[in-house]
Motif scaffolding. Structure first.
Motif, PDB file in Angstrom:
ATOM      1  N   UNK A  10      42.346   1.597  22.659  1.00 63.56           N
ATOM      2  CA  UNK A  10      43.130   2.894  23.454  1.00 63.56           C
ATOM      3  C   UNK A  10      42.216   2.904  24.789  1.00 63.56           C
ATOM      4  N   UNK A  11      42.891   3.482  25.766  1.00 64.17           N
ATOM      5  CA  UNK A  11      42.205   3.738  26.778  1.00 64.17           C
ATOM      6  C   UNK A  11      41.198   5.015  26.547  1.00 64.17           C
ATOM      7  N   UNK A  12      39.989   4.642  27.261  1.00 64.53           N
ATOM      8  CA  UNK A  12      38.865   5.450  26.714  1.00 64.53           C
ATOM      9  C   UNK A  12      38.903   6.760  27.745  1.00 64.53           C
ATOM     10  N   UNK A  13      39.994   7.852  27.360  1.00 63.20           N
ATOM     11  CA  UNK A  13      40.026   8.970  28.022  1.00 63.20           C
ATOM     12  C   UNK A  13      39.985  10.183  27.004  1.00 63.20           C
ATOM     13  N   UNK A  14      39.884  11.350  27.516  1.00 64.83           N
ATOM     14  CA  UNK A  14      39.629  12.510  26.462  1.00 64.83           C
ATOM     15  C   UNK A  14      41.092  12.774  25.936  1.00 64.83           C
ATOM     16  N   UNK A  15      41.268  13.165  24.856  1.00 63.44           N
ATOM     17  CA  UNK A  15      42.339  13.298  23.778  1.00 63.44           C
ATOM     18  C   UNK A  15      42.735  14.973  24.166  1.00 63.44           C
ATOM     19  N   UNK A  16      43.842  15.583  24.652  1.00 62.64           N
ATOM     20  CA  UNK A  16      43.999  16.848  24.886  1.00 62.64           C
ATOM     21  C   UNK A  16      44.516  17.212  23.572  1.00 62.64           C
ATOM     22  N   UNK A  17      44.265  18.382  22.932  1.00 64.68           N
ATOM     23  CA  UNK A  17      44.575  19.091  21.952  1.00 64.68           C
ATOM     24  C   UNK A  17      45.345  20.584  22.376  1.00 64.68           C
ATOM     25  N   UNK A  18      46.315  20.997  22.017  1.00 61.14           N
ATOM     26  CA  UNK A  18      47.011  22.030  22.446  1.00 61.14           C
ATOM     27  C   UNK A  18      47.276  23.168  21.486  1.00 61.14           C
ATOM     28  N   UNK A  19      46.966  24.191  21.671  1.00 62.31           N
ATOM     29  CA  UNK A  19      46.909  25.326  20.619  1.00 62.31           C
ATOM     30  C   UNK A  19      48.407  26.035  20.586  1.00 62.31           C
ATOM     31  N   UNK A  20      49.035  26.018  19.539  1.00 61.54           N
ATOM     32  CA  UNK A  20      50.419  26.673  19.507  1.00 61.54           C
ATOM     33  C   UNK A  20      50.649  26.998  17.976  1.00 61.54           C
ATOM     34  N   UNK A  21      51.327  28.095  17.622  1.00 59.06           N
ATOM     35  CA  UNK A  21      51.416  28.371  16.365  1.00 59.06           C
ATOM     36  C   UNK A  21      52.868  27.799  15.748  1.00 59.06           C
ATOM     37  N   UNK A  22      53.025  26.917  15.146  1.00 60.85           N
ATOM     38  CA  UNK A  22      54.369  26.273  14.473  1.00 60.85           C
ATOM     39  C   UNK A  22      54.315  26.770  13.184  1.00 60.85           C
ATOM     40  N   UNK A  23      55.228  26.421  12.320  1.00 63.08           N
ATOM     41  CA  UNK A  23      55.502  26.734  10.964  1.00 63.08           C
ATOM     42  C   UNK A  23      54.531  26.524   9.866  1.00 63.08           C
ATOM     43  N   UNK A  24      53.723  25.278  10.198  1.00 61.49           N
ATOM     44  CA  UNK A  24      52.482  24.774   9.199  1.00 61.49           C
ATOM     45  C   UNK A  24      51.335  24.070  10.100  1.00 61.49           C
ATOM     46  N   UNK A  25      51.381  24.268  11.256  1.00 62.08           N
ATOM     47  CA  UNK A  25      50.320  23.949  11.906  1.00 62.08           C
ATOM     48  C   UNK A  25      49.861  24.413  13.035  1.00 62.08           C
ATOM     49  N   UNK A  26      48.772  24.747  13.622  1.00 59.40           N
ATOM     50  CA  UNK A  26      48.274  25.637  14.793  1.00 59.40           C
ATOM     51  C   UNK A  26      47.843  24.752  16.152  1.00 59.40           C
ATOM     52  N   UNK A  27      47.761  23.617  15.991  1.00 54.17           N
ATOM     53  CA  UNK A  27      47.396  22.866  17.187  1.00 54.17           C
ATOM     54  C   UNK A  27      48.084  21.231  16.914  1.00 54.17           C
ATOM     55  N   UNK A  28      48.195  20.674  18.220  1.00 56.09           N
ATOM     56  CA  UNK A  28      49.010  19.318  18.192  1.00 56.09           C
ATOM     57  C   UNK A  28      48.183  18.657  19.220  1.00 56.09           C
ATOM     58  N   UNK A  29      48.720  17.124  19.266  1.00 56.83           N
ATOM     59  CA  UNK A  29      48.677  16.198  20.383  1.00 56.83           C
ATOM     60  C   UNK A  29      50.040  16.001  21.126  1.00 56.83           C
ATOM     61  N   UNK A  30      49.962  15.287  21.950  1.00 51.64           N
ATOM     62  CA  UNK A  30      50.975  14.725  22.465  1.00 51.64           C
ATOM     63  C   UNK A  30      51.196  13.220  22.796  1.00 51.64           C
ATOM     64  N   UNK A  31      52.442  12.620  22.157  1.00 51.60           N
ATOM     65  CA  UNK A  31      52.201  11.177  22.325  1.00 51.60           C
ATOM     66  C   UNK A  31      52.716  10.719  23.705  1.00 51.60           C
ATOM     67  N   UNK A  32      52.819   9.509  23.920  1.00 45.05           N
ATOM     68  CA  UNK A  32      53.077   8.844  25.247  1.00 45.05           C
ATOM     69  C   UNK A  32      54.469   9.275  25.777  1.00 45.05           C
ATOM     70  N   UNK A  33      55.098   9.641  24.993  1.00 42.74           N
ATOM     71  CA  UNK A  33      56.745  10.257  25.396  1.00 42.74           C
ATOM     72  C   UNK A  33      56.807  11.702  25.278  1.00 42.74           C
TER      73      UNK A  33
END
Length: 241
Positions: free
Chosen positions: A9-32
């Protein structure tokens, strides 16, 4: 961190976003731009920087965010709204950490609150203890000032580590204290405070008559108080008793 040779993978930082959903509180974004849930509630790593009140363009317009950089199995950036409970509990926790603790790995966790609220709790991974924070008076707290204070502490520690990797721990702390002393002198001069007025303030707030007797945390707090006083001109010099 181990460097892997070959394709990847491209060596760059992975963003983690905080948001409360039904069964998780943070997530990443795919390329799309699809959400990739993160079901783990804890991330352990070394903090390498923080940006507070960062203006970011979102699908809802411009918003202020807090970006915390942390090095774990790879570099991550945890992004949360500056006015969110996650960001506020993060700043309160980071403000409570000592310089020693900020140089070591810490564990950042998410826990759901009511409705869309997500709280942050920081743990010491060596003893599994949570960092206690105090929410008393949080509605009147100057969060912008607290963010600047935390940012100064974290980013200076990281910059010092990069520039002085061969300098001992004691020397690094000594240089940090010297930098803060110079800043305080500058701010006091601009405020028009005398040395005696400064000593009176130290006595009233910390029970000490000299800056040299303050801990690193107290010295940083004193510097930020003087800086905010200079910005607002709201606090008059203490009267001699």
């Amino acid at each position: 961190m181990e460097i892997k040779l070959g394709f990847g993978q491209i060596p760059k930082s992975q963003y983690i976003f905080v948001n409360r959903e039904s069964d998780y509180c943070w997530y990443m974004l795919s390329e799309d731009k699809r959400q990739i849930p993160i079901y783990d509630k804890a991330l352990t790593g070394v903090i390498t920087g923080i940006e507070v009140n960062k203006k970011v363009e979102t699908s809802f317009g411009e918003a202020e965010k807090t970006d915390l950089s942390i090095l774990a199995d790879k570099p991550y950036i945890i992004r949360s709204g500056s006015d969110s409970y996650f960001s506020k509990s993060l700043l309160l926790s980071l403000d409570s950490l000592t310089f020693e603790q900020l140089r070591k790995p810490i564990t950042i966790t998410v826990s759901p609150g009511e409705r869309t609220i997500v709280f942050c709790t920081i743990y010491d991974p060596e003893n599994y203890r949570a960092i206690d924070i105090n929410w008393d008076g949080h509605k009147e707290l100057n969060w912008h000032s607290l963010g600047e204070k935390v940012s100064l502490k974290i980013n200076h520690i990281h910059n010092s580590s990069q520039k002085h990797t061969e300098i001992s721990e004691h020397s690094t702390i000594a240089q940090l204290r010297e930098m803060m002393m110079v800043k305080i002198d500058t701010y006091l001069t601009e405020l028009g405070w005398t040395k005696e007025e400064g000593k009176q303030y130290l006595q009233q707030k910390y029970g000490k008559r000299s800056r040299h007797h303050l801990t690193e945390t107290e010295l940083l707090d004193f510097m930020m108080v003087i800086f905010e006083t200079l910005r607002s001109q709201a606090i008059a010099p203490p009267k001699a008793s």
